[in-house]
Design a protein around this motif. Structure first.
Motif, PDB file in Angstrom:
ATOM      1  N   GLY A 116      31.185   7.691  12.721  1.00 33.62           N
ATOM      2  CA  GLY A 116      32.229   8.677  12.923  1.00 33.62           C
ATOM      3  C   GLY A 116      31.819  10.119  12.668  1.00 33.62           C
ATOM      4  O   GLY A 116      32.582  11.036  12.955  1.00 33.62           O
ATOM      5  N   PHE A 117      30.627  10.344  12.095  1.00 31.45           N
ATOM      6  CA  PHE A 117      30.183  11.725  11.892  1.00 31.45           C
ATOM      7  C   PHE A 117      28.651  11.759  11.835  1.00 31.45           C
ATOM      8  O   PHE A 117      27.987  10.723  11.824  1.00 31.45           O
ATOM      9  CB  PHE A 117      30.784  12.325  10.621  1.00 31.45           C
ATOM     10  CG  PHE A 117      30.342  11.646   9.348  1.00 31.45           C
ATOM     11  CD1 PHE A 117      29.307  12.159   8.581  1.00 31.45           C
ATOM     12  CD2 PHE A 117      30.974  10.491   8.895  1.00 31.45           C
ATOM     13  CE1 PHE A 117      28.899  11.542   7.416  1.00 31.45           C
ATOM     14  CE2 PHE A 117      30.579   9.866   7.716  1.00 31.45           C
ATOM     15  CZ  PHE A 117      29.535  10.383   6.979  1.00 31.45           C
ATOM     16  N   ASP A 118      28.095  12.949  11.835  1.00 31.15           N
ATOM     17  CA  ASP A 118      26.643  13.133  11.807  1.00 31.15           C
ATOM     18  C   ASP A 118      26.250  13.997  10.608  1.00 31.15           C
ATOM     19  O   ASP A 118      26.946  14.961  10.260  1.00 31.15           O
ATOM     20  CB  ASP A 118      26.152  13.824  13.083  1.00 31.15           C
ATOM     21  CG  ASP A 118      26.394  12.973  14.319  1.00 31.15           C
ATOM     22  OD1 ASP A 118      25.764  11.920  14.412  1.00 31.15           O
ATOM     23  OD2 ASP A 118      27.210  13.379  15.170  1.00 31.15           O
ATOM     24  N   ASP A 137      27.756  17.823   7.119  1.00 34.47           N
ATOM     25  CA  ASP A 137      28.373  16.597   7.615  1.00 34.47           C
ATOM     26  C   ASP A 137      29.367  17.010   8.694  1.00 34.47           C
ATOM     27  O   ASP A 137      30.415  17.608   8.394  1.00 34.47           O
ATOM     28  CB  ASP A 137      29.091  15.863   6.490  1.00 34.47           C
ATOM     29  CG  ASP A 137      28.117  15.371   5.416  1.00 34.47           C
ATOM     30  OD1 ASP A 137      26.896  15.596   5.573  1.00 34.47           O
ATOM     31  OD2 ASP A 137      28.577  14.785   4.426  1.00 34.47           O
ATOM     32  N   VAL A 138      29.035  16.712   9.935  1.00 34.67           N
ATOM     33  CA  VAL A 138      29.814  17.203  11.077  1.00 34.67           C
ATOM     34  C   VAL A 138      30.695  16.088  11.625  1.00 34.67           C
ATOM     35  O   VAL A 138      30.240  14.957  11.817  1.00 34.67           O
ATOM     36  CB  VAL A 138      28.870  17.725  12.192  1.00 34.67           C
ATOM     37  CG1 VAL A 138      29.676  18.241  13.369  1.00 34.67           C
ATOM     38  CG2 VAL A 138      27.960  18.817  11.637  1.00 34.67           C
ATOM     39  N   GLY A 139      31.982  16.415  11.895  1.00 35.69           N
ATOM     40  CA  GLY A 139      32.888  15.463  12.493  1.00 35.69           C
ATOM     41  C   GLY A 139      33.867  14.853  11.513  1.00 35.69           C
ATOM     42  O   GLY A 139      34.528  13.854  11.831  1.00 35.69           O
ATOM     43  N   GLU A 141      37.306  14.616   9.531  1.00 36.05           N
ATOM     44  CA  GLU A 141      38.682  15.084   9.682  1.00 36.05           C
ATOM     45  C   GLU A 141      39.143  15.872   8.464  1.00 36.05           C
ATOM     46  O   GLU A 141      39.933  16.814   8.572  1.00 36.05           O
ATOM     47  CB  GLU A 141      39.615  13.895   9.934  1.00 36.05           C
ATOM     48  CG  GLU A 141      39.369  13.198  11.262  1.00 36.05           C
ATOM     49  CD  GLU A 141      40.378  12.093  11.503  1.00 36.05           C
ATOM     50  OE1 GLU A 141      41.256  11.896  10.628  1.00 36.05           O
ATOM     51  OE2 GLU A 141      40.290  11.432  12.551  1.00 36.05           O
ATOM     52  N   GLY A 177      36.172  20.888  10.144  1.00 35.23           N
ATOM     53  CA  GLY A 177      35.555  19.595  10.416  1.00 35.23           C
ATOM     54  C   GLY A 177      34.134  19.443   9.924  1.00 35.23           C
ATOM     55  O   GLY A 177      33.477  18.433  10.229  1.00 35.23           O
ATOM     56  N   VAL A 178      33.627  20.418   9.179  1.00 33.96           N
ATOM     57  CA  VAL A 178      32.242  20.358   8.698  1.00 33.96           C
ATOM     58  C   VAL A 178      32.218  20.547   7.187  1.00 33.96           C
ATOM     59  O   VAL A 178      32.831  21.471   6.646  1.00 33.96           O
ATOM     60  CB  VAL A 178      31.363  21.437   9.366  1.00 33.96           C
ATOM     61  CG1 VAL A 178      29.923  21.331   8.865  1.00 33.96           C
ATOM     62  CG2 VAL A 178      31.407  21.320  10.884  1.00 33.96           C
TER      63      VAL A 178
END
Length: 207
Positions: A116-118, A137-139, A141, A177-178
Motif C-alpha cells: 500500500g505504500f513505498d 514513506d509515500v502513499g 493515508e 500522504g508522505v
C-alpha cells in the motif's frame, strides 16, 4: 593624649578638650563613611553575577545558547539532488532537500515497496564521513509520528529528538500522504546539527 602635652603652650583646658573632640569625631566619620559606599557596590556585584547566571542557564534550557555548532555556524550547501539521472537507482518523483549541511561526496538511493505504500531512502555523505539520511514513506493515508519535542515545519508540526552524547539528531513529520524523516550523524566531524538546522533542511524540500 596626655594633659602634659599642652603644658607651657598656652592651651587651656577648654581648648584641649575641643581638639580631642575634633580628633575623635574625625575618626568616627572616616570609619563610618566607608560602609555606605562599600555595601552598595558589593550588592551590585552580587546581583550582576546572579543575573548573569540566570540568563545563561535559562538561555541554555531554552536553546538560545547551544554547545557545538548551531544553525548560524553551519556551512550549508545548495544542491540539486535530482541531477543524477545516470544512477540506475535515481528517484525522480520524490521530494529532496536543496539545502544540505556539508559538501556531498557520495550519495545512495534505495526504494523498498511495501503493501500500500513505498519507502524511499537517500543517504548523503560528507568529506568527514558525516551522514544525512532522508527517508520518505509515500502513499500513507495518515501517520502520527512519535512525539518527542514538537517543532513547526512550515504549516505542520513535526517531532525532533537528539542524542547529545553521540551528537546525532532526528526530525520527522507528516504531510500530504508522505511521512518524512531526516537523521544526522556527525561521525568524525565536529559539525553538530540542532533543531533549527534540521528545520531549515526540511523546509528546503522540492521535487
Amino acid at each position: 593624649m596626655k594633659k602634659e602635652t599642652f603644658k607651657d603652650h598656652g592651651f587651656t583646658e577648654k581648648m584641649r578638650r575641643n581638639i580631642l573632640d575634633e580628633i575623635h569625631s574625625g575618626k568616627s566619620k572616616s570609619s563610618h563613611s566607608r560602609k555606605p559606599v562599600l555595601a552598595p557596590v558589593m550588592s551590585a556585584v552580587f546581583m550582576f553575577a546572579c543575573l548573569s547566571l540566570f540568563i545563561y542557564f535559562g538561555g541554555s534550557e531554552l536553546g538560545i545558547f547551544d554547545n557545538g555548532k548551531n544553525a548560524s555556524q553551519t556551512n550549508f550547501q545548495h544542491v540539486d539532488l535530482h541531477d543524477n539521472e545516470n544512477d540506475p537507482n535515481w528517484i525522480k518523483k520524490i521530494k529532496l532537500p536543496t539545502l544540505v549541511p556539508f559538501e556531498v561526496v557520495d550519495r545512495t538511493y534505495k526504494h523498498t515497496p511495501q503493501d500500500g505504500f513505498d519507502i524511499y531512502s537517500v543517504k548523503l555523505s560528507g568529506p568527514e564521513r558525516q551522514r544525512l539520511t532522508i527517508a520518505q514513506d509515500v502513499g500513507l493515508e495518515s501517520a502520527t509520528p512519535a512525539m518527542y519535542e514538537p517543532v513547526k515545519i512550515g504549516d505542520v508540526t513535526g517531532s525532533y529528538r537528539e542524542n547529545k552524547e553521540l551528537g546525532t539528531s532526528h526530525l520527522i513529520w507528516y504531510k500530504d500522504g508522505v511521512l518524512y524523516s531526516i537523521g544526522y550523524n556527525p561521525r568524525t566531524s565536529d559539525v553538530l546539527l540542532g533543531k533549527g538546522d534540521l528545520v531549515s533542511i526540511a523546509e528546503s524540500f522540492k521535487n
